[in-house]
Motif scaffolding. Structure first.
Motif, PDB file in Angstrom:
ATOM      1  N   PHE A 119      -5.967   8.809   2.063  1.00 16.96           N
ATOM      2  CA  PHE A 119      -7.148   8.496   2.870  1.00 16.96           C
ATOM      3  C   PHE A 119      -6.813   7.995   4.276  1.00 16.96           C
ATOM      4  N   GLY A 120      -5.599   7.494   4.484  1.00 13.77           N
ATOM      5  CA  GLY A 120      -5.209   7.026   5.808  1.00 13.77           C
ATOM      6  C   GLY A 120      -5.939   5.773   6.241  1.00 13.77           C
ATOM      7  N   LEU A 121      -6.012   5.576   7.557  1.00  9.88           N
ATOM      8  CA  LEU A 121      -6.678   4.414   8.131  1.00  9.88           C
ATOM      9  C   LEU A 121      -8.191   4.558   8.057  1.00  9.88           C
ATOM     10  N   VAL A 122      -8.887   3.423   8.089  1.00  8.43           N
ATOM     11  CA  VAL A 122     -10.336   3.443   8.194  1.00  8.43           C
ATOM     12  C   VAL A 122     -10.726   3.992   9.560  1.00  8.43           C
ATOM     13  N   ASP A 123     -10.033   3.514  10.601  1.00 11.97           N
ATOM     14  CA  ASP A 123     -10.134   4.072  11.947  1.00 11.97           C
ATOM     15  C   ASP A 123      -8.769   3.894  12.605  1.00 11.97           C
ATOM     16  N   ASP A 124      -8.689   4.097  13.890  1.00 14.80           N
ATOM     17  CA  ASP A 124      -7.382   4.080  14.565  1.00 14.80           C
ATOM     18  C   ASP A 124      -6.654   2.749  14.470  1.00 14.80           C
ATOM     19  N   SER A 125      -7.365   1.670  14.224  1.00 15.21           N
ATOM     20  CA  SER A 125      -6.728   0.351  14.250  1.00 15.21           C
ATOM     21  C   SER A 125      -7.087  -0.530  13.060  1.00 15.21           C
ATOM     22  N   THR A 126      -7.545   0.093  11.959  1.00 21.46           N
ATOM     23  CA  THR A 126      -8.001  -0.703  10.814  1.00 21.46           C
ATOM     24  C   THR A 126      -7.507  -0.121   9.496  1.00 21.46           C
ATOM     25  N   TYR A 127      -6.919  -1.002   8.665  1.00 19.44           N
ATOM     26  CA  TYR A 127      -6.517  -0.640   7.312  1.00 19.44           C
ATOM     27  C   TYR A 127      -7.604  -1.054   6.326  1.00 19.44           C
ATOM     28  N   GLY A 182      -7.619  -2.994   3.070  1.00 22.06           N
ATOM     29  CA  GLY A 182      -6.695  -3.870   2.374  1.00 22.06           C
ATOM     30  C   GLY A 182      -5.588  -4.350   3.297  1.00 22.06           C
ATOM     31  N   LEU A 183      -4.837  -5.331   2.827  1.00 27.63           N
ATOM     32  CA  LEU A 183      -3.748  -5.905   3.615  1.00 27.63           C
ATOM     33  C   LEU A 183      -2.520  -5.001   3.530  1.00 27.63           C
ATOM     34  N   ALA A 184      -1.971  -4.627   4.679  1.00 27.40           N
ATOM     35  CA  ALA A 184      -0.784  -3.769   4.704  1.00 27.40           C
ATOM     36  C   ALA A 184       0.399  -4.463   4.044  1.00 27.40           C
ATOM     37  N   PHE A 203      -4.887  -9.004  -2.270  1.00 23.61           N
ATOM     38  CA  PHE A 203      -5.384  -8.631  -0.944  1.00 23.61           C
ATOM     39  C   PHE A 203      -4.917  -7.233  -0.529  1.00 23.61           C
ATOM     40  N   ASN A 204      -3.755  -6.808  -1.043  1.00 26.06           N
ATOM     41  CA  ASN A 204      -3.249  -5.473  -0.700  1.00 26.06           C
ATOM     42  C   ASN A 204      -4.205  -4.369  -1.132  1.00 26.06           C
ATOM     43  N   ILE A 205      -4.887  -4.573  -2.249  1.00 24.76           N
ATOM     44  CA  ILE A 205      -5.777  -3.533  -2.773  1.00 24.76           C
ATOM     45  C   ILE A 205      -7.248  -3.948  -2.731  1.00 24.76           C
ATOM     46  N   ALA A 206      -7.532  -5.052  -2.055  1.00 28.75           N
ATOM     47  CA  ALA A 206      -8.913  -5.526  -1.948  1.00 28.75           C
ATOM     48  C   ALA A 206      -9.715  -4.643  -0.983  1.00 28.75           C
ATOM     49  N   ILE A 256     -11.243  -4.869   1.662  1.00 33.61           N
ATOM     50  CA  ILE A 256     -11.465  -5.584   2.920  1.00 33.61           C
ATOM     51  C   ILE A 256     -10.746  -4.840   4.036  1.00 33.61           C
ATOM     52  N   ARG A 257     -11.249  -4.959   5.235  1.00 33.15           N
ATOM     53  CA  ARG A 257     -10.640  -4.285   6.381  1.00 33.15           C
ATOM     54  C   ARG A 257      -9.747  -5.261   7.131  1.00 33.15           C
ATOM     55  N   THR A 258      -8.535  -4.818   7.429  1.00 27.67           N
ATOM     56  CA  THR A 258      -7.580  -5.659   8.155  1.00 27.67           C
ATOM     57  C   THR A 258      -7.044  -4.883   9.364  1.00 27.67           C
ATOM     58  N   PRO A 259      -6.696  -5.583  10.432  1.00 27.66           N
ATOM     59  CA  PRO A 259      -6.232  -4.887  11.643  1.00 27.66           C
ATOM     60  C   PRO A 259      -4.856  -4.272  11.484  1.00 27.66           C
ATOM     61  N   LYS A 260      -4.642  -3.162  12.146  1.00 26.82           N
ATOM     62  CA  LYS A 260      -3.330  -2.520  12.203  1.00 26.82           C
ATOM     63  C   LYS A 260      -2.625  -3.025  13.462  1.00 26.82           C
ATOM     64  N   PHE A 261      -1.558  -3.773  13.273  1.00 17.62           N
ATOM     65  CA  PHE A 261      -0.821  -4.311  14.402  1.00 17.62           C
ATOM     66  C   PHE A 261       0.212  -3.282  14.864  1.00 17.62           C
ATOM     67  N   SER A 262       0.155  -2.931  16.114  1.00 18.18           N
ATOM     68  CA  SER A 262       1.112  -1.969  16.668  1.00 18.18           C
ATOM     69  C   SER A 262       1.217  -2.208  18.167  1.00 18.18           C
ATOM     70  N   GLY A 263       1.919  -1.325  18.865  1.00 21.52           N
ATOM     71  CA  GLY A 263       2.043  -1.442  20.311  1.00 21.52           C
ATOM     72  C   GLY A 263       2.740  -2.724  20.715  1.00 21.52           C
TER      73      GLY A 263
END
Length: 200
Positions: free
Chosen positions: A118-126, A128-130, A167-170, A172-179
């Motif tokens: 399924f990938g990311l929810v959007d470009d910057s959101t997971y 569950g907790l990565a 939290f890994n499989i909850a 919930i939406r968590t931010p994707k930290f990058s850049g």
């Protein structure tokens, strides 16, 4: 097959795998500071391979697909098996810690499988907790191991890893930290490496 291994992002991924293997090795030996250091640098290389891959515009679709599979397989070693072995070793390989170790590895497999489909929810959101966050949290909390007795802190670590796994499989939406966050991660890893090296 080995031609894919010469790809720079894949070399970075394999460097992370080496760190994970070293972490497992030192975890089994009971050298927990070195095991933590290995896991931390596995995270650094995991973030690094993605940064390198995104900057290589000439990279073919085959290399991208291979790199994605390689990264996912290495993640289950770095962020599933490593913490599970760490927990087992810290618990003196008592059978009481086998369920926790299984939960850590099983949740890692489920999460990575979900992400691969399924990938990311959007470009910057997971969703569950990565998984890499598990190591970053564990590395920070373990700094306080000397404050408590080993039996008490063992319960703390066990409970912490189970809560993180939830939290890994909850849903919930968590931010994707990058850049630019890679620089923050690098400083964090360097500082904790120095601290844990001093603890040896």
């Amino acid at each position: 097959m080995l031609a894919f291994g010469r790809d720079l992002p894949n070399i970075c991924s394999l460097a992370g795998l080496l760190c994970a293997v070293l972490s497992i090795y030192y975890g089994i030996l009971g050298n927990f500071p070195l095991a933590i250091i290995g896991m931390l640098w596995a995270v650094v290389f995991d973030w690094g391979d993605g940064l390198i891959a995104r900057r290589m515009k000439e990279r073919t679709d085959e290399y991208r697909a291979f790199g994605g599979q390689l990264d996912s397989l290495i993640d289950i070693v770095s962020f599933g098996i490593c913490p599970a072995v760490f927990l087992l070793s810290y618990g003196n390989f008592s059978p009481w810690f086998l369920p926790g170790a299984f939960v850590i590895v099983a949740v890692s497999a489920i999460r990575l499988s979900y992400f691969n489909v399924f990938g990311l929810v959007d470009d910057s959101t997971y969703m569950g907790l990565a998984l890499d966050n598990n190591v970053l949290i564990l590395a920070f909390v373990f700094l306080f191991s000397s404050i408590f007795s080993q039996p008490i802190f063992l319960v703390v670590i066990y409970a912490l890893l189970m809560i993180i796994a939830a939290f890994n499989i909850a849903p919930i939406r968590t931010p994707k930290f990058s850049g630019r966050w890679f620089n923050v991660l690098l400083v964090y890893a360097l500082v904790l490496t120095v601290i844990y090296s001093w603890m040896l």
